[in-house]
Design a protein around this motif. Structure first.
Motif, mmCIF file in Angstrom:
data_model
loop_
_atom_site.group_PDB
_atom_site.id
_atom_site.type_symbol
_atom_site.label_atom_id
_atom_site.label_comp_id
_atom_site.label_asym_id
_atom_site.label_seq_id
_atom_site.Cartn_x
_atom_site.Cartn_y
_atom_site.Cartn_z
ATOM 1 N N GLN A 29 32.454 -42.848 28.781
ATOM 2 C CA GLN A 29 33.555 -42.100 29.379
ATOM 3 C C GLN A 29 34.790 -42.207 28.506
ATOM 4 O OE1 GLN A 29 33.095 -40.248 32.560
ATOM 5 N NE2 GLN A 29 31.202 -40.623 31.455
ATOM 6 N N ARG A 30 35.602 -41.193 28.541
ATOM 7 C CA ARG A 30 36.802 -41.133 27.691
ATOM 8 C C ARG A 30 37.749 -42.304 27.944
ATOM 9 N NH1 ARG A 30 39.813 -35.742 26.858
ATOM 10 N NH2 ARG A 30 39.759 -36.114 24.655
ATOM 11 N N HIS A 31 38.004 -42.624 29.198
ATOM 12 C CA HIS A 31 38.952 -43.683 29.544
ATOM 13 C C HIS A 31 38.213 -44.982 29.850
ATOM 14 C CE1 HIS A 31 42.116 -40.712 29.606
ATOM 15 N NE2 HIS A 31 41.357 -39.960 30.389
ATOM 16 N N GLN A 32 38.694 -46.046 29.283
ATOM 17 C CA GLN A 32 38.056 -47.356 29.433
ATOM 18 C C GLN A 32 37.857 -47.738 30.898
ATOM 19 O OE1 GLN A 32 40.060 -50.534 27.419
ATOM 20 N NE2 GLN A 32 38.690 -52.084 28.186
ATOM 21 N N ARG A 35 34.618 -46.634 32.474
ATOM 22 C CA ARG A 35 33.359 -47.175 31.971
ATOM 23 C C ARG A 35 32.958 -48.412 32.759
ATOM 24 N NH1 ARG A 35 35.911 -47.634 26.341
ATOM 25 N NH2 ARG A 35 36.675 -45.515 26.165
ATOM 26 N N GLU A 56 33.250 -35.618 32.788
ATOM 27 C CA GLU A 56 32.973 -34.896 31.555
ATOM 28 C C GLU A 56 33.310 -35.794 30.374
ATOM 29 O OE1 GLU A 56 34.625 -30.988 29.279
ATOM 30 O OE2 GLU A 56 34.291 -30.837 31.430
ATOM 31 N N PRO A 57 32.403 -35.889 29.388
ATOM 32 C CA PRO A 57 32.678 -36.769 28.248
ATOM 33 C C PRO A 57 33.916 -36.331 27.478
ATOM 34 C CG PRO A 57 30.527 -35.687 28.035
ATOM 35 C CD PRO A 57 31.151 -35.198 29.288
ATOM 36 N N GLY A 58 34.540 -37.291 26.796
ATOM 37 C CA GLY A 58 35.734 -37.003 26.021
ATOM 38 C C GLY A 58 35.463 -36.101 24.834
ATOM 39 N N PHE A 59 34.239 -36.133 24.338
ATOM 40 C CA PHE A 59 33.883 -35.308 23.186
ATOM 41 C C PHE A 59 32.574 -34.618 23.509
ATOM 42 C CE2 PHE A 59 31.655 -34.721 19.121
ATOM 43 C CZ PHE A 59 32.582 -33.908 18.481
ATOM 44 N N TYR A 60 32.578 -33.301 23.518
ATOM 45 C CA TYR A 60 31.392 -32.527 23.856
ATOM 46 C C TYR A 60 31.344 -31.300 22.966
ATOM 47 C CZ TYR A 60 28.208 -29.586 26.517
ATOM 48 O OH TYR A 60 27.176 -28.786 26.891
#
Length: 71
Positions: A29-32, A35, A56-60
């Protein structure tokens, strides 16, 4: 199931593979704070309970890359 090597396809448990992928998505996940901790990861992998939904993932690159190729 496309992520699993063809040579393993007969010896795998599909629900376990999908669970591993789901937990993996939670770990990126984008934000720690979104996770799971490693303790929670171990608990999720060792149980069959309901998993939280990943954001939604930080990088897609999925559709974005396809749209770029068209233009």
């Amino acid at each position: 199931m496309e992520l699993v090597s063809k040579c393993l396809s007969e010896s795998i448990n599909a629900s376990q593979v999908l669970r591993l992928i789901h937990v993996g998505l939670l770990c990126v996940q984008r934000h720690q704070e979104d996770r799971p901790t490693m303790t929670f990861v171990i608990l999720m992998l060792g149980s069959e309970g309901k998993l939280p939904s990943p954001k939604e993932p930080g990088f897609y690159v999925g559709e974005y890359m396809q749209d770029t190729a068209k233009s």
